[in-house]
Design an enzyme around this catalytic site. Structure first.
Site, short mmCIF file in Angstrom:
data_model
loop_
_atom_site.label_atom_id
_atom_site.label_comp_id
_atom_site.label_asym_id
_atom_site.label_seq_id
_atom_site.Cartn_x
_atom_site.Cartn_y
_atom_site.Cartn_z
N SER A 182 -19.01 18.22 -39.82
CA SER A 182 -19.42 17.79 -39.08
C SER A 182 -20.42 16.32 -39.31
CB SER A 182 -19.97 18.47 -38.17
OG SER A 182 -20.99 19.37 -37.91
N HIS A 210 -13.57 19.58 -36.80
CA HIS A 210 -13.22 18.99 -36.98
C HIS A 210 -11.67 18.41 -37.50
CE1 HIS A 210 -16.48 16.82 -35.50
NE2 HIS A 210 -17.71 17.87 -35.62
N LYS A 241 -12.98 18.28 -29.33
CA LYS A 241 -13.54 17.32 -30.52
C LYS A 241 -11.60 16.00 -30.26
CE LYS A 241 -17.50 18.91 -31.59
NZ LYS A 241 -18.02 19.91 -32.65
C1 LIG Z 1 -18.60 20.40 -33.53
C2 LIG Z 1 -19.06 22.13 -33.69
C3 LIG Z 1 -18.74 23.72 -33.25
C4 LIG Z 1 -19.30 23.70 -31.54
O1 LIG Z 1 -18.28 23.64 -31.16
P1 LIG Z 1 -18.65 22.95 -28.89
O2 LIG Z 1 -17.00 23.48 -28.67
O3 LIG Z 1 -18.78 22.07 -29.32
O4 LIG Z 1 -19.22 24.44 -29.13
C5 LIG Z 1 -18.73 24.55 -34.04
N1 LIG Z 1 -18.41 24.06 -35.22
C6 LIG Z 1 -18.50 22.93 -35.80
C7 LIG Z 1 -18.26 22.32 -37.47
C8 LIG Z 1 -18.52 22.15 -34.54
O5 LIG Z 1 -18.25 20.37 -35.54
#
Ligand SMILES: *Cc1c(COP(=O)(O)O)cnc(C)c1O
Length: 393
Positions: A182, A210, A241
């Site tokens: 990320s 992602h 995302k």
């Molecule tokens: C953003 C993210 C999360 C958390 O997801 P949310 O729905 O924002 O709580 C978990 N793992 C990764 C790799 C992320 O980038």
């Protein structure tokens, strides 16, 4: 005022500020589109994970409104307590179809999914080996599991093999990695990682937060990108995302999903996401499937903007995703660049420790399918000006 004068907090906050590590919330007074209103001025956002612009897509808004009219704004309780609503079940069926698994389970967020999933897969007595740059929610899930926990150097399969070989006996082992990292935008070397896991009989958890909606020809994610979907029985990803809404899923065999319904505490002991969010995510999956042009625009923007940054002389890691980090190193300089960019109407925040390792502070930029060529050129011009003023390029 209640709570005024809390010297302990003041002191720690002052320390953070001194180290240029204090974080602040910034108010955005408009929808999260490429151009937003910040402090009364329009700025171009280069920071959103809404890679396909679905958070403001008319079909998603319509689905959310219709579900609200039918079912209200809140789910009422945990789905095990007050019953489950149609949008959640429809969404889970659609995710399973999209991911070509038997079943799926929706959680309130990616953070919650990882906190519930990992302790369901492994416990005290087991061993977790995680990439050093794994997302914080994975690390917290690992800690919560009570399993022994080691981190291998980022994408370093030699180091991972060394740790696997060094295990005492046939200890149950789980390898944990992001699909797309990320903060760096690079990919886990999944085919070779799975070979290693097979050789050492270790389980693998891929977090494709992602990758979902972005990677692979059909947008099914990083597993599709590598052509290894049939090799991994389950994985997790988020709806927050590229799918533009909120929540997360685990996709896998029906027995695993039934097990999680009984064991994952962050599913059992929390109120279900609102029906509108589930309905919007369902609509997002339909758009990802039908509107391939969005993904084409995203990748064209990714290439254009990445080439522009590199030709200005900025340093980027080996990114293969819409995440384009501009490496600066020192947190003070990264903050100065972000501040100057904001004056030049570009919103791209500085990312500092502990989110990234020491010495690797950066401006994390992201592109979406909705940025126009003109906007990206304006952003590059601002990067050039700010970078030269601060003697970074
Ligand atoms: C953003 C993210 C999360 C958390 O997801 P949310 O729905 O924002 O709580 C978990 N793992 C990764 C790799 C992320 O980038």
């Amino acid at each position: 005022m209640h709570g005024a004068g809390t010297p302990m907090f003041d002191e720690e906050l002052a320390q953070l500020a001194e180290q240029h590590l204090q974080r602040e919330l910034r108010l955005i007074e408009s929808a999260p589109e490429p151009v937003v209103i910040l402090n009364g001025r329009p700025v171009i956002v280069m920071a959103s994970n809404d890679y396909l612009g679905l958070a403001t897509h008319p079909l998603l808004k319509k689905a959310a409104k219709e579900a609200t009219d039918l079912y209200g704004v809140g789910a009422g309780a945990s789905r095990l307590v007050s019953g489950t609503l149609p949008p959640h079940l429809e969404l889970e069926a659609a995710i399973a179809r999209f991911k070509e698994t038997e079943a799926s389970l929706v959680f309130g967020s990616g953070y919650l999914a990882n906190l519930g999933l990992i302790p369901s897969l492994i416990g005290p007595g087991g061993l977790i080996l995680a990439d050093r740059l794994c997302h914080a929610s994975l690390l917290d899930g690992c800690r919560l599991s009570g399993a022994a926990f080691r981190r291998y150097r980022h994408r370093d399969l030699g180091h991972l093999a060394f740790l696997l070989a060094a295990r005492p006996g046939r200890r149950k082992t789980l390898i944990v990695t992001d699909g797309v990292f990320s903060m760096d935008g690079d990919l886990a070397p999944l085919p070779e990682l799975l070979d290693l896991a097979d050789r050492y009989e270790a389980q693998v958890l891929v977090d494709d937060a992602h990758g979902t909606g972005v990677m692979g020809r059909e947008g099914r994610g990083t597993l599709e990108h590598f052509g290894i979907e049939s090799r991994l029985p389950f994985h997790m990803g988020t709806l927050s995302k590229a799918l533009g809404t909120c929540g997360a899923y685990v996709a896998g065999p029906a027995t695993l999903i039934r097990y999680l319904v009984n064991r994952a505490r962050s599913f059992i002991y929390t109120t279900a996401p609102p029906p509108s969010a589930a309905a919007a995510a369902l609509a997002a999956l339909a758009v990802v499937r039908s509107d391939q042009a969005r993904r084409a625009r995203l990748w064209a923007n990714q290439q254009r903007f990445q080439a522009g940054l590199r030709s200005l002389g900025f340093t980027l890691p080996d990114t293969q995703s819409p995440i384009l980090p501009v490496l600066i190193g020192d947190p003070e300089k990264a903050v100065a660049l972000a501040e100057r960019l904001l004056q030049l109407r570009v919103y791209a925040p500085a990312i500092r420790p502990p989110t990234v390792p020491r010495g690797s502070s950066r401006i994390r930029t992201t592109v979406t399918s909705e940025h126009t060529d003109d906007q990206l050129d304006q952003v590059l011009a601002s990067f050039k000006q700010a970078g030269q003023e601060l003697a970074l390029i």
